[in-house]
Design a protein around this motif. Structure first.
Motif, PDB file in Angstrom:
ATOM      1  N   PHE A 263       0.806  -1.232   0.000  1.00  0.00           N
ATOM      2  CA  PHE A 263       0.000   0.000   0.000  1.00  0.00           C
ATOM      3  C   PHE A 263       0.839   1.283   0.000  1.00  0.00           C
ATOM      4  N   ALA A 264       1.842   1.352  -0.864  1.00  0.00           N
ATOM      5  CA  ALA A 264       2.674   2.567  -0.939  1.00  0.00           C
ATOM      6  C   ALA A 264       2.072   3.535  -1.954  1.00  0.00           C
ATOM      7  N   SER A 265       0.937   4.112  -1.597  1.00  0.00           N
ATOM      8  CA  SER A 265       0.227   5.015  -2.511  1.00  0.00           C
ATOM      9  C   SER A 265       1.124   6.156  -2.969  1.00  0.00           C
ATOM     10  N   GLY A 266       1.127   6.411  -4.283  1.00  0.00           N
ATOM     11  CA  GLY A 266       1.902   7.507  -4.831  1.00  0.00           C
ATOM     12  C   GLY A 266       3.382   7.226  -4.997  1.00  0.00           C
ATOM     13  N   CYS A 267       3.791   5.973  -4.826  1.00  0.00           N
ATOM     14  CA  CYS A 267       5.228   5.677  -4.831  1.00  0.00           C
ATOM     15  C   CYS A 267       5.895   5.947  -6.181  1.00  0.00           C
ATOM     16  N   MET A 268       5.132   5.866  -7.283  1.00  0.00           N
ATOM     17  CA  MET A 268       5.748   6.049  -8.598  1.00  0.00           C
ATOM     18  C   MET A 268       6.222   7.486  -8.816  1.00  0.00           C
ATOM     19  N   GLY A 269       5.666   8.438  -8.084  1.00  0.00           N
ATOM     20  CA  GLY A 269       6.075   9.824  -8.247  1.00  0.00           C
ATOM     21  C   GLY A 269       6.807  10.382  -7.047  1.00  0.00           C
ATOM     22  N   ALA A 270       7.229   9.511  -6.130  1.00  0.00           N
ATOM     23  CA  ALA A 270       7.802   9.975  -4.865  1.00  0.00           C
ATOM     24  C   ALA A 270       9.275  10.359  -4.997  1.00  0.00           C
ATOM     25  N   ASP A 271       9.663  11.358  -4.214  1.00  0.00           N
ATOM     26  CA  ASP A 271      11.065  11.765  -4.113  1.00  0.00           C
ATOM     27  C   ASP A 271      11.787  10.997  -3.015  1.00  0.00           C
ATOM     28  N   VAL A 272      11.037  10.541  -2.036  1.00  0.00           N
ATOM     29  CA  VAL A 272      11.596   9.759  -0.939  1.00  0.00           C
ATOM     30  C   VAL A 272      10.546   8.745  -0.507  1.00  0.00           C
ATOM     31  N   LEU A 273      11.013   7.558  -0.104  1.00  0.00           N
ATOM     32  CA  LEU A 273      10.118   6.469   0.267  1.00  0.00           C
ATOM     33  C   LEU A 273      10.390   6.028   1.700  1.00  0.00           C
ATOM     34  N   GLY A 274       9.353   5.540   2.369  1.00  0.00           N
ATOM     35  CA  GLY A 274       9.508   5.064   3.736  1.00  0.00           C
ATOM     36  C   GLY A 274       8.963   3.656   3.882  1.00  0.00           C
ATOM     37  N   VAL A 275       9.585   2.864   4.752  1.00  0.00           N
ATOM     38  CA  VAL A 275       9.105   1.511   5.050  1.00  0.00           C
ATOM     39  C   VAL A 275       9.093   1.317   6.564  1.00  0.00           C
ATOM     40  N   GLY A 276       8.195   0.487   7.042  1.00  0.00           N
ATOM     41  CA  GLY A 276       8.022   0.294   8.476  1.00  0.00           C
ATOM     42  C   GLY A 276       8.935  -0.772   9.051  1.00  0.00           C
ATOM     43  N   ILE A 277       9.609  -0.409  10.140  1.00  0.00           N
ATOM     44  CA  ILE A 277      10.457  -1.354  10.870  1.00  0.00           C
ATOM     45  C   ILE A 277      10.085  -1.287  12.354  1.00  0.00           C
ATOM     46  N   PRO A 278      10.450  -2.306  13.136  1.00  0.00           N
ATOM     47  CA  PRO A 278      10.005  -2.321  14.532  1.00  0.00           C
ATOM     48  C   PRO A 278      10.566  -1.166  15.352  1.00  0.00           C
ATOM     49  N   GLY A 279       9.835  -0.807  16.377  1.00  0.00           N
ATOM     50  CA  GLY A 279      10.335   0.138  17.367  1.00  0.00           C
ATOM     51  C   GLY A 279      11.105  -0.595  18.449  1.00  0.00           C
ATOM     52  N   ASP A 280      11.465   0.145  19.482  1.00  0.00           N
ATOM     53  CA  ASP A 280      12.186  -0.451  20.610  1.00  0.00           C
ATOM     54  C   ASP A 280      11.805   0.343  21.858  1.00  0.00           C
ATOM     55  N   GLU A 281      12.561   0.186  22.921  1.00  0.00           N
ATOM     56  CA  GLU A 281      12.240   0.882  24.168  1.00  0.00           C
ATOM     57  C   GLU A 281      12.248   2.399  23.986  1.00  0.00           C
ATOM     58  N   SER A 282      13.106   2.875  23.095  1.00  0.00           N
ATOM     59  CA  SER A 282      13.216   4.329  22.910  1.00  0.00           C
ATOM     60  C   SER A 282      12.031   4.911  22.148  1.00  0.00           C
ATOM     61  N   THR A 283      11.228   4.080  21.494  1.00  0.00           N
ATOM     62  CA  THR A 283      10.086   4.570  20.710  1.00  0.00           C
ATOM     63  C   THR A 283       8.758   4.356  21.431  1.00  0.00           C
ATOM     64  N   GLY A 284       8.815   3.842  22.641  1.00  0.00           N
ATOM     65  CA  GLY A 284       7.579   3.567  23.364  1.00  0.00           C
ATOM     66  C   GLY A 284       6.758   2.471  22.721  1.00  0.00           C
ATOM     67  N   GLY A 285       7.442   1.591  21.992  1.00  0.00           N
ATOM     68  CA  GLY A 285       6.750   0.493  21.336  1.00  0.00           C
ATOM     69  C   GLY A 285       6.191   0.834  19.969  1.00  0.00           C
ATOM     70  N   LYS A 286       6.208   2.117  19.591  1.00  0.00           N
ATOM     71  CA  LYS A 286       5.697   2.503  18.273  1.00  0.00           C
ATOM     72  C   LYS A 286       6.714   2.120  17.200  1.00  0.00           C
ATOM     73  N   PRO A 287       6.242   1.730  15.998  1.00  0.00           N
ATOM     74  CA  PRO A 287       7.189   1.376  14.934  1.00  0.00           C
ATOM     75  C   PRO A 287       7.927   2.589  14.394  1.00  0.00           C
ATOM     76  N   ARG A 288       9.063   2.325  13.798  1.00  0.00           N
ATOM     77  CA  ARG A 288       9.829   3.348  13.102  1.00  0.00           C
ATOM     78  C   ARG A 288       9.508   3.302  11.607  1.00  0.00           C
ATOM     79  N   THR A 289       9.818   4.388  10.948  1.00  0.00           N
ATOM     80  CA  THR A 289       9.818   4.416   9.488  1.00  0.00           C
ATOM     81  C   THR A 289      11.237   4.719   9.038  1.00  0.00           C
ATOM     82  N   ALA A 290      11.748   3.901   8.122  1.00  0.00           N
ATOM     83  CA  ALA A 290      13.079   4.103   7.563  1.00  0.00           C
ATOM     84  C   ALA A 290      12.948   4.745   6.191  1.00  0.00           C
ATOM     85  N   LEU A 291      13.690   5.821   5.953  1.00  0.00           N
ATOM     86  CA  LEU A 291      13.617   6.548   4.690  1.00  0.00           C
ATOM     87  C   LEU A 291      14.681   6.065   3.716  1.00  0.00           C
ATOM     88  N   LEU A 292      14.275   5.948   2.447  1.00  0.00           N
ATOM     89  CA  LEU A 292      15.177   5.481   1.404  1.00  0.00           C
ATOM     90  C   LEU A 292      14.988   6.313   0.147  1.00  0.00           C
TER      91      LEU A 292
END
Length: 388
Positions: free
Chosen positions: A145-174
């Motif tokens: 579900f990466a809506s708009g990815c064909m025209g994007a300048d930067v893309l993000g994908v979801g990776i797990p969080g940790d204690e520093s994120t309060g359990g919320k996932p991170r997004t990694a930019l590529l």
């Protein structure tokens, strides 16, 4: 003919190089079939949307952005969606730059080095494991579900969080060249959004190029104090409202002149048709009015320096879910009263019905939002993770 001026009468202003909102909408009307058939909005048209300021509307002022009040941005997205829901959906992610405000300031400075107009697209789920390294995370997996990815300048994908994120996932930019896009989007609604899969193979992403979705912003400007996840729900809900407006405009125009093959009275001469049209107008206008009223209320609060309350957040979420459902219901009822014509797969109401279904089905706008909002309004914790 759809009347987008009903949405925002004052929006026909120059958007750069003499281009107006109306110019871009006219081009969209000519190209929406192209986008539907190829299943994504072309990158050259993303550039046209950038001329309208939609991809700097959530960029921090300090990096050259021109942040819009949420209600103003929502009105623009709604107006685009009257012409084409898929393009409205893609344009709505111009608001997603509010997420990037959680990046370190130095990273944001690098991100906007070439200018404030940035198209960001993300395939955040399913969250994929990412092994920590000395400087970041090693990313590998497939996201949907990466809506708009064909025209994007930067893309993000979801990776797990940790204690520093309060359990919320991170997004990694590529960068786009680090990602493979798998074009497997085959749906009945919003066919032109290009919500393809993203595949990343063993790429190390520095920690400073990751952020917590909905995390505390590092930039202190009013837009980043507006409830982030609620805003993400609003921009999708308003696409449904635009689609419903297009369906009503079509039903009213065609109903006034359409007579069935059986020789029966034209649609507008039938009492049930007139009554349903009137009821649909009332329902859509009522849901929109509350939706925008709340957006103005919360924006005024954060501009004044106040933090949005849990109750305000809950009402924003509830109004968004209600607008998405009302919009879908409106199109569904118009389909039912329009005789046999809409059984054809390419009939305008059939296409609009598919588009209107998508916002209502989104996880941000589904039935669970009513339960979560109701809990908060009665002083209980929300029943859905990530409600705020």
């Amino acid at each position: 003919m759809v009347n987008t001026q009903q949405i925002r009468p004052d929006a026909d202003v120059p958007a750069g190089n003499g281009v107006t909102f109306e110019d871009v909408l006219a081009e969209l009307a000519d190209r929406r079939t192209e986008f539907r058939e190829q299943r994504y909005v072309s990158k050259d048209f993303i550039a046209r949307l950038k001329q309208l300021g939609l991809y700097r509307a959530a960029t921090p002022t300090r990096f050259g952005g021109e942040p819009l009040a949420p209600a103003d941005f929502l009105a623009r997205i709604e107006r685009i969606s009257v012409v084409d829901g898929s393009t409205g959906w893609v344009a709505s992610f111009g608001s997603a730059l509010v997420y990037l405000a959680a990046l370190p300031v130095a990273t944001q400075a690098e991100l906007y080095r070439d200018g404030p107009d940035l198209a960001f697209a993300g395939g955040l789920f399913p969250v994929q494991p990412a092994a920590p390294t000395e400087t970041g995370f090693r990313v590998d997996g497939r996201w949907k579900f990466a809506s708009g990815c064909m025209g994007a300048d930067v893309l993000g994908v979801g990776i797990p969080g940790d204690e520093s994120t309060g359990g919320k996932p991170r997004t990694a930019l590529l960068r786009p060249e680090q990602v493979e896009i798998v074009q497997d989007w085959d749906v009945v609604g919003m066919r032109g959004t290009g919500s393809f899969d993203l595949v990343v193979r063993d790429v190390e992403v520095p920690r400073e190029w990751t952020f917590i979705r909905g995390g505390r912003p590092t930039v202190d400007e009013p837009l980043y104090r507006y409830p982030t996840i609620a805003y993400a729900a609003q921009v999708l809900a308003v696409v449904g409202a635009g689609v419903a407006r297009a369906a009503l405009d079509y039903a009213e125009e065609v109903g006034a002149g359409y007579a069935g093959v059986t020789g029966a009275p034209k649609l507008a001469d039938r009492a049930y048709y007139r009554a349903e049209i009137a009821g649909a107008e009332a329902a859509l206008h009522s849901a929109r009015a509350w939706f925008y009223e709340l957006s103005h209320e919360v924006w005024d609060a954060v501009v004044a320096g106040d933090e949005a309350t849990d109750e305000q957040n809950a009402r924003l979420r509830l109004a968004s879910a209600h607008l998405a459902k009302t919009s879908s219901d409106v199109v569904g009822r118009l389909l039912e009263i329009s005789g046999t014509a809409p059984i054809h797969s390419a009939h305008p109401l059939q296409l609009l019905h598919g588009d209107a279904l998508v916002p209502k089905q989104h996880a941000f706008l589904g039935p669970a939002m009513y339960d979560a909002a109701g809990a908060v309004l009665m002083g209980m914790p929300p029943t859905t993770p990530g409600f705020r």
